[in-house]
Design a protein around this motif. Structure first.
Motif, PDB file in Angstrom:
ATOM      1  N   VAL A   1      -5.082 -11.493   3.203  1.00 54.57           N
ATOM      2  CA  VAL A   1      -4.475 -12.785   2.602  1.00 54.57           C
ATOM      3  C   VAL A   1      -3.953 -11.939   1.296  1.00 54.57           C
ATOM      4  CG1 VAL A   1      -4.840 -14.902   1.086  1.00 54.57           C
ATOM      5  CG2 VAL A   1      -6.066 -14.521   3.525  1.00 54.57           C
ATOM      6  N   ALA A   2      -2.665 -11.989   0.916  1.00 56.63           N
ATOM      7  CA  ALA A   2      -1.997 -11.262  -0.202  1.00 56.63           C
ATOM      8  C   ALA A   2      -1.325 -12.080  -1.032  1.00 56.63           C
ATOM      9  CB  ALA A   2      -1.404  -9.863   0.252  1.00 56.63           C
ATOM     10  N   SER A   3      -0.898 -11.746  -2.312  1.00 57.68           N
ATOM     11  CA  SER A   3      -0.061 -12.466  -2.893  1.00 57.68           C
ATOM     12  C   SER A   3       0.854 -11.439  -3.709  1.00 57.68           C
ATOM     13  CB  SER A   3      -0.773 -13.372  -4.014  1.00 57.68           C
ATOM     14  OG  SER A   3      -1.550 -12.553  -4.897  1.00 57.68           O
TER      15      SER A   3
ATOM     16  N   LYS B   1       0.646 -11.241  -6.560  1.00 54.04           N
ATOM     17  CA  LYS B   1       0.403 -11.241  -7.915  1.00 54.04           C
ATOM     18  C   LYS B   1      -0.905 -12.267  -8.126  1.00 54.04           C
ATOM     19  CE  LYS B   1       2.940 -14.403 -11.391  1.00 54.04           C
ATOM     20  NZ  LYS B   1       3.240 -13.438 -12.323  1.00 54.04           N
ATOM     21  N   GLY B   2      -1.441 -11.943  -9.383  1.00 53.43           N
ATOM     22  CA  GLY B   2      -2.842 -12.751  -9.551  1.00 53.43           C
ATOM     23  C   GLY B   2      -2.454 -14.284 -10.043  1.00 53.43           C
ATOM     24  N   GLY B   3      -3.318 -14.962  -9.987  1.00 53.14           N
ATOM     25  CA  GLY B   3      -3.331 -16.386 -10.550  1.00 53.14           C
ATOM     26  C   GLY B   3      -2.539 -17.532  -9.606  1.00 53.14           C
ATOM     27  N   VAL B   4      -2.615 -17.136  -8.557  1.00 53.45           N
ATOM     28  CA  VAL B   4      -1.681 -18.114  -7.475  1.00 53.45           C
ATOM     29  C   VAL B   4      -2.468 -18.870  -6.675  1.00 53.45           C
ATOM     30  CG1 VAL B   4       0.427 -16.909  -7.882  1.00 53.45           C
ATOM     31  CG2 VAL B   4      -1.147 -16.412  -5.812  1.00 53.45           C
ATOM     32  N   GLY B   5      -3.872 -18.449  -6.731  1.00 54.33           N
ATOM     33  CA  GLY B   5      -4.995 -19.022  -5.883  1.00 54.33           C
ATOM     34  C   GLY B   5      -5.459 -18.427  -4.495  1.00 54.33           C
ATOM     35  N   LYS B   6      -4.943 -17.259  -4.477  1.00 56.26           N
ATOM     36  CA  LYS B   6      -5.292 -16.347  -3.263  1.00 56.26           C
ATOM     37  C   LYS B   6      -6.744 -16.283  -2.721  1.00 56.26           C
ATOM     38  CE  LYS B   6      -4.880 -12.062  -4.216  1.00 56.26           C
ATOM     39  NZ  LYS B   6      -6.233 -12.158  -4.305  1.00 56.26           N
ATOM     40  N   SER B   7      -7.513 -16.328  -3.858  1.00 56.55           N
ATOM     41  CA  SER B   7      -8.896 -16.303  -3.325  1.00 56.55           C
ATOM     42  C   SER B   7      -9.451 -17.428  -2.870  1.00 56.55           C
ATOM     43  CB  SER B   7      -9.881 -15.683  -4.493  1.00 56.55           C
ATOM     44  OG  SER B   7      -9.573 -14.392  -4.755  1.00 56.55           O
ATOM     45  N   THR B   8      -8.701 -18.782  -3.339  1.00 55.46           N
ATOM     46  CA  THR B   8      -9.200 -19.982  -3.102  1.00 55.46           C
ATOM     47  C   THR B   8      -8.642 -20.250  -1.741  1.00 55.46           C
ATOM     48  OG1 THR B   8      -8.944 -20.670  -5.135  1.00 55.46           O
ATOM     49  CG2 THR B   8      -8.748 -22.382  -3.647  1.00 55.46           C
ATOM     50  N   VAL B   9      -7.440 -19.671  -1.299  1.00 56.34           N
ATOM     51  CA  VAL B   9      -6.954 -19.782  -0.153  1.00 56.34           C
ATOM     52  C   VAL B   9      -7.668 -18.904   0.989  1.00 56.34           C
ATOM     53  CG1 VAL B   9      -4.850 -19.462   1.687  1.00 56.34           C
ATOM     54  CG2 VAL B   9      -4.516 -20.307  -0.945  1.00 56.34           C
ATOM     55  N   SER B  10      -7.915 -17.772   0.492  1.00 53.76           N
ATOM     56  CA  SER B  10      -9.148 -16.979   1.394  1.00 53.76           C
ATOM     57  C   SER B  10     -10.153 -17.718   1.991  1.00 53.76           C
ATOM     58  CB  SER B  10      -9.250 -15.593   0.724  1.00 53.76           C
ATOM     59  OG  SER B  10      -8.037 -14.753   0.468  1.00 53.76           O
ATOM     60  N   THR B  11     -10.840 -18.282   0.909  1.00 57.01           N
ATOM     61  CA  THR B  11     -12.193 -18.937   1.176  1.00 57.01           C
ATOM     62  C   THR B  11     -11.976 -20.125   2.099  1.00 57.01           C
ATOM     63  OG1 THR B  11     -12.076 -19.664  -1.095  1.00 57.01           O
ATOM     64  CG2 THR B  11     -13.331 -17.659  -0.958  1.00 57.01           C
ATOM     65  N   ASN B  12     -11.136 -20.790   1.936  1.00 57.75           N
ATOM     66  CA  ASN B  12     -10.719 -22.048   2.514  1.00 57.75           C
ATOM     67  C   ASN B  12     -10.376 -21.866   3.802  1.00 57.75           C
ATOM     68  OD1 ASN B  12     -11.893 -24.440   0.641  1.00 57.75           O
ATOM     69  ND2 ASN B  12     -10.720 -23.187  -0.602  1.00 57.75           N
ATOM     70  N   LEU B  13      -9.518 -20.692   3.886  1.00 53.65           N
ATOM     71  CA  LEU B  13      -8.969 -20.591   5.414  1.00 53.65           C
ATOM     72  C   LEU B  13     -10.078 -19.980   6.141  1.00 53.65           C
ATOM     73  CD1 LEU B  13      -6.882 -19.873   7.338  1.00 53.65           C
ATOM     74  CD2 LEU B  13      -6.380 -17.697   6.278  1.00 53.65           C
ATOM     75  N   ALA B  14     -11.059 -19.200   5.501  1.00 56.60           N
ATOM     76  CA  ALA B  14     -11.961 -18.818   6.308  1.00 56.60           C
ATOM     77  C   ALA B  14     -13.184 -19.878   6.916  1.00 56.60           C
ATOM     78  CB  ALA B  14     -12.887 -17.671   5.485  1.00 56.60           C
TER      79      ALA B  14
END
Length: 260
Positions: A21-23, A25-38
């Motif tokens: 999961v990549a972006s 750019k920071g601040g776009v919610g990439k980690s939020t997407v990663s955790t919820n996708l998992a």
């Protein structure tokens, strides 16, 4: 003749598919997407989640595993921290949350190798890897060391985010990694008064770009303060409100990735 660094890829024993999961750019919610996708992928088997953001790890806080420490088993293998039936690993488990990680490239490469080779991931259907912003050492280490099944690119609607998402897409295309599709995070907000969709950000050129590149938008995640509140509290929205519009968006993304 110089050897091809991608010839050195080795699968992680027991791991069937790696999803990056990549972006860009920071601040776009990439980690939020990663955790919820998992969390959403649990419906399709055993899942692991690797926080590859060495300089700014956020997985321990988002998954509610702050101050937990992985244990060493026989053979100096690292046992991942399990939460919500997901095996997790992060440099954040090994350094204080307020401490800076001041490492050069070779140390990053070594850390990534340890995450892949020295962690007892066991049998996983999916290993979701939350990449840091940019297209640097960590991303290069990932694609050189292990076969990535697909990459998910996260962006917000406006062009200022799309600019960097394009760079992440270009990087994966150059390194031969399949693009699963684009997730448009904070795509809209649902008006609580009438349930209509409201645009929080100006719509950029994402649709025309995807059409030109023949890429798919595999999800639109609505903005809701409860998503970030859940991340802050260590209870991601897929876990805290599994039937809400935001969780359903993540579940739909997981379904599409499973169908690849």
């Amino acid at each position: 003749m110089a050897s091809n660094p991608f010839d050195q890829q080795q699968a992680i024993p027991g791991v069937k598919k790696i999803i990056a999961v990549a972006s860009g750019k920071g601040g776009v919610g990439k980690s939020t997407v990663s955790t919820n996708l998992a969390l959403a992928l649990r419906e399709y088997g055993q899942v692991g989640l690797l926080d590859a953001d060495i300089y700014g790890p956020s997985l321990p806080r988002m998954m509610g595993t702050l101050n937990q420490k992985p244990v060493l088993s026989e053979g100096n293998k690292i046992t991942p921290v399990t939460r919500y039936n997901i095996k997790t690993m992060s440099i954040g488990y090994m350094v204080d949350e307020n401490a800076a990680v001041v490492w050069r490239g070779p140390m990053l490469f070594k850390a990534m190798d340890q995450f892949f080779r020295d962690v007892q991931w066991g049998d996983l259907d999916y290993l979701v890897i939350d990449l840091p912003p940019g297209t640097g050492d960590v991303q290069l280490s990932l694609v050189q060391k292990v076969p990535v099944a697909a990459a998910v690119i996260v962006t917000t609607p406006q062009n200022i985010s799309l600019i960097d998402a394009k760079k992440a897409i270009d990087m994966f295309e150059r390194t031969g990694v399949r693009i699963a599709g684009i997730v448009e995070n904070m795509a809209y907000m649902i008006n609580p008064a009438n349930n209509e969709k409201m645009q929080l950000f100006p719509k950029g050129e994402l649709s025309s770009y995807l059409e030109a590149k023949q890429l798919n938008k595999i999800g639109e995640v609505p903005f809701n303060p409860s998503v970030s509140l859940g991340s802050e509290a260590g209870i991601p929205i897929v876990e805290s409100n599994p039937d809400g519009a935001e969780a359903l968006a993540f579940k739909d993304i997981a379904k599409k990735i499973h169908a690849l």
